[in-house]
Each structure stands twice: as C-alpha cells, then as structure tokens.
Design an enzyme around this catalytic site. Structure first.
Site, mmCIF file in Angstrom:
data_model
loop_
_atom_site.group_PDB
_atom_site.id
_atom_site.type_symbol
_atom_site.label_atom_id
_atom_site.label_comp_id
_atom_site.label_asym_id
_atom_site.label_seq_id
_atom_site.Cartn_x
_atom_site.Cartn_y
_atom_site.Cartn_z
ATOM 1 N N ASP A 103 -17.151 -58.106 -70.728
ATOM 2 C CA ASP A 103 -17.074 -58.240 -69.275
ATOM 3 C C ASP A 103 -17.957 -59.303 -68.628
ATOM 4 O O ASP A 103 -17.481 -60.146 -67.897
ATOM 5 C CB ASP A 103 -17.373 -56.884 -68.637
ATOM 6 C CG ASP A 103 -16.513 -55.773 -69.224
ATOM 7 O OD1 ASP A 103 -15.599 -56.056 -70.009
ATOM 8 O OD2 ASP A 103 -16.762 -54.609 -68.894
ATOM 9 N N GLU B 214 -24.307 -47.729 -77.546
ATOM 10 C CA GLU B 214 -23.253 -48.647 -77.112
ATOM 11 C C GLU B 214 -23.546 -50.079 -77.586
ATOM 12 O O GLU B 214 -22.667 -50.759 -78.099
ATOM 13 C CB GLU B 214 -23.138 -48.591 -75.585
ATOM 14 C CG GLU B 214 -21.913 -49.302 -75.036
ATOM 15 C CD GLU B 214 -21.803 -49.184 -73.518
ATOM 16 O OE1 GLU B 214 -22.717 -48.658 -72.870
ATOM 17 O OE2 GLU B 214 -20.778 -49.642 -72.978
HETATM 18 C C1 9WN Z 1 -14.995 -51.768 -67.831
HETATM 19 C C2 9WN Z 1 -15.452 -48.693 -72.516
HETATM 20 C C3 9WN Z 1 -15.534 -50.097 -71.958
HETATM 21 C C4 9WN Z 1 -15.269 -51.176 -73.021
HETATM 22 C C5 9WN Z 1 -15.614 -52.575 -72.518
HETATM 23 C C6 9WN Z 1 -17.037 -52.559 -71.988
HETATM 24 C C7 9WN Z 1 -17.163 -51.520 -70.883
HETATM 25 C C8 9WN Z 1 -16.102 -51.087 -68.658
HETATM 26 C C9 9WN Z 1 -17.342 -50.917 -67.802
HETATM 27 O O1 9WN Z 1 -16.843 -50.240 -71.383
HETATM 28 O O2 9WN Z 1 -16.319 -51.908 -69.807
HETATM 29 O O3 9WN Z 1 -13.801 -51.800 -68.550
HETATM 30 O O4 9WN Z 1 -17.339 -50.047 -66.940
HETATM 31 O O5 9WN Z 1 -18.312 -51.644 -67.987
HETATM 32 O O6 9WN Z 1 -17.410 -53.818 -71.515
HETATM 33 O O7 9WN Z 1 -15.481 -53.522 -73.544
HETATM 34 O O8 9WN Z 1 -13.938 -51.146 -73.407
HETATM 35 O O9 9WN Z 1 -16.280 -48.560 -73.649
#
Ligand code: 9WN
Length: 420
Positions: free
Chosen positions: A161, A393
């Site tokens: 992101d 994470e």
């Molecule tokens: C937005 C769920 C997701 C991953 C992404 C990671 C994070 C979300 C957030 O978490 O993104 O989609 O709220 O930050 O960047 O890669 O799929 O684990």
C-alpha cells in the site's frame, strides 16, 4: 493460528485489525490450510469468489456482515457497490494481486498422490471458470490496450500500500476533505507502523473518485488521478496464468490462451527492465514516467520468470547489499524498500519492513527458476526470523522486531508451507 482466525469457511487476516476476508491473503491462507485440510483450503477460495463481480473482478475485501460497524474503515457503506457486487455479499470495489490460481495449483500439486486429490480436482473444476473470468477482467478492463501490464487505480490494489513506489503518483492526488476514523491505529503498538493520515486522505479521495464514476472501469482507467502499470502485480498475473494453463487441463480445457497471456506479460516486463540498475520499474501512466524508488517490486521478473541471464542478475542483486545482503539487516530477508533508498523507514508498513508473503513469492520464483540453493537460503532465513518474532504481520529489518498486527494468518500460512 489459522484455526484461531477461522470464521467458518473463511479466515480473517488477523483477529482485530482485519476483520473481513481479503483477496490475496485468502490465496496465501489457502496454502496454509492445504497442509492441514485440502478441502478447507479450496473452501477458502470458494468463499472469496462468492464476492466476484459479474464483470470478473475479484474485490480486495469481502466484508463480514457480522463484524461490528466501524471496526474497519473504509467499511462496506463507503464503496457504494450496489448493483455491482453479488446480491447479499458486501464487497469493496478494487482488487489485489491475483495469487489465487498459483495457490490452487500448488494445493493441487501437493494433493496429487494423496487422498485429497478428488476433492481438490472437484474444486479446480468449480473454480476454473471464475479464475478465467478474473484473469480476463484484468487483461481487458485493466489493460484495454493489450500491453500485457496491469493498471492499478489505487495503492491498495498493489497490496504494497504505502510503498515509496507510489509517493510520486499519490502526491498529485488531492486529499479527501472527509475526516474519517482510523480504527486501524487502535491495533498497532505505534501509529508510526501504519501509513500516515496524509496517505489515508489520498486513499480516501481515490475511493471517492471511483464511486463518483459508479465504478465504470472504462472511465476510471482513463481518468482516475492515480494510474500506474504495476510490474509486481503483472508478474504475479503471468505466474498465475502459467498455473491456470495447467489447471485448465484438469478442468477439461486447453491452457494455450493462458500460456500465451503469460508470455505476453513476460515480454512486457522485459521492456520495463533498467539494465544499469538491474531493476524492473513501474510506469506512471499520468505523466508517462518510470517510478524509480528502489523496492522489492524491482524483482518482479523473478516471479513471472525471465531469461536465464536476467534471472541470474536478479538473484545476484537479491542477495547483495541492495536487498537481502545488506550488512545492517538482522535477518537476510529482502526488505520491502532497500535500506539505502532515501525513503527507507524500518518500521513503517511497506516502506522498509520485511513481509513474509512477499518473501514467499520470491522464494517460489527462485525455486521455479532452478536456483535451489538461493531458495533454501531464503526460506531458512525467513523461518529463522519468524521463529523468533512469531507470526507477526511484518518485521523491522534492522532490529528484527515484530511489527503490525500479531497472529497474522498469511504469515502462519507461508510458514506452514515452508516447514512442509
Ligand atoms: C488495505 C490484509 C491487508 C493486506 C495488504 C496490507 C494491508 C489493508 C490495510 O492488509 O492492507 O487493503 O488496511 O492496510 O497492505 O497487503 O492484504 O492483510
């Protein structure tokens, strides 16, 4: 950990920060379930594809209607997906990297000689049309000119992101005026581990821009203020098309189209190669410029497959100080942003920390290219690291400290796959 996050047929990425089903998480999570119960692994994907739109798009989030209001933002109401998402299945309106066919192929490979073979093959026959529609959507709606590269319309679509890759294209997006709650900040030890409020105001503006055109992809792909050809996303699609070509035969179809699609993307990625730095670069479609930040996405051709020479250069670079071989690293695992890049931040999300699923993709690419020793070295370092941190994470690459959410499902899943 997977059982702890299991919601009955689908798995949340973590207990509190991410209470819904996420698209690329589900693919990695299925790899983990496959080590425990192949039927459950296939069900994870089936549940995700319940949220697939009639266009073929697989949304990045399938929302859990039972999750508390406001527990994650933006929640279902923000996306205005009425008339797009399948009836009764609330979803977001953007996508994430297409790891699904690759995961299903791996689940099938592991099941080939065992008692789960029939279950997995029935799953392949069910899911093959969904996977075809999904890849077709990416190759048309998100590549209307047939370049072989996928255009993303929001940094969340990349899965990485707030990577410095997106700093330049995101900076020109006018931040949203809506003051939105940030429930995500309640679930990490320090807000400095998450994207900043400025990033979030722009993420929000990009969601609003998609809602304003009622998710019309033909318009959005020309007018969205953030439009980037993402090399890592495209490389994953190429690898997934190779996998889909083999799944096609199980489902009684010919895989030639998928193989040709994969080759076209490999050729397009070869054009994004910067020979001097040995990196594959994203393209900003708004101003036509290369995006130059030095991040793990530069290794995209290791995942799609590339020529022997280019692969060798990438492998050298992967284990050099430009990536996993930097002397300051606690563990020799590729950081999401190179330690020597000006934007490197060891603690903030995708701006430096090491992320297990990305390491898994690089490991998988090394193994497929026949670089067995490199693959083994990488997996040993990653498992060694996670043995100390637990299934967090992401990890501070300099101190080895666990960051972000704990009990992260996809971390547990890739560890299960590595250990098996
Ligand atoms: C937005 C769920 C997701 C991953 C992404 C990671 C994070 C979300 C957030 O978490 O993104 O989609 O709220 O930050 O960047 O890669 O799929 O684990």
């Amino acid at each position: 950990m997977l059982r702890g996050n299991d919601r009955g047929g689908w798995t949340r990425p973590s207990p509190s920060l991410y209470p819904h089903q996420w698209s690329w998480d589900a693919a990695f999570i299925a790899l983990g379930w496959a080590r425990l119960d192949a039927g459950r692994a296939v069900d994870e994907l089936r549940h995700l594809f319940r949220g697939q739109w009639a266009t073929g798009m697989v949304p990045h989030i399938v929302f859990d209607p039972d999750a508390a209001d406001g527990s994650y933002e933006p929640g279902p109401a923000t996306w205005h997906t009425e008339g797009h998402a399948p009836a009764g299945v609330p979803t977001s309106a953007i996508c994430q990297p297409p790891v699904h066919a690759l995961a299903l192929h791996r689940i099938w490979q592991r099941a080939t000689d065992g008692p789960d073979r029939a279950t997995v093959e029935a799953g392949i026959r069910d899911l093959y049309p969904n996977l075809v529609a999904w890849h077709r959507w990416l190759r048309t709606a998100r590549d209307p000119d047939g370049t072989g590269l996928v255009t993303i319309l929001h940094p969340w679509e990349s899965g990485l992101d707030n990577s410095p890759r997106w700093d330049v294209p995101l900076a020109r997006v006018t931040p949203s005026a809506t003051v939105a709650d940030r429930p995500d900040l309640r679930h990490v030890a320090d807000p400095g581990e998450r994207p900043g409020d400025d990033d979030y105001a722009r993420y929000r503006a990009l969601v609003e821009a998609l809602v304003a055109v009622d998710h019309d992809q033909a318009v959005a792909v020309r007018e969205q203020p953030f439009r980037v050809q993402d090399v890592l996303f495209s490389a994953i699609l190429a690898a997934a098309d190779d996998a889909l070509a083999e799944l096609a035969t199980v489902a009684g179809h010919d895989g030639a189209t998928h193989r040709a699609d994969a080759d076209r993307t490999r050729a397009a990625l070869a054009e994004r190669w910067d020979a001097e730095s040995a990196r594959c670069l994203d393209l900003d479609l708004v101003d036509g410029r290369d995006l130059d930040a030095d991040t793990v996405a530069a290794f995209a051709p290791l995942i799609s497959g590339a020529s022997v020479d280019r692969t060798a250069r990438l492998v050298d670079r992967l284990f050099s100080p430009a990536s996993a071989g930097h002397p300051a690293l606690a563990w020799a695992v590729p950081p999401s942003t190179a330690v020597d890049d000006a934007a490197f931040d060891p603690r903030r999300y995708w701006r430096g920390p090491q992320w297990p699923p990305v390491t898994w993709l690089l490991w998988w690419g090394l193994a497929r290219a026949g670089h067995r020793r490199g693959a083994e070295t990488l997996a040993a370092a990653a498992v060694g690291q996670l043995d100390v941190t637990g299934c967090c994470e992401y990890v501070d690459p300099l101190t080895g400290e666990a960051l972000g959410s704990d009990a992260q499902s996809w971390t547990a899943a890739v560890v299960l796959d590595w250990l098996a």
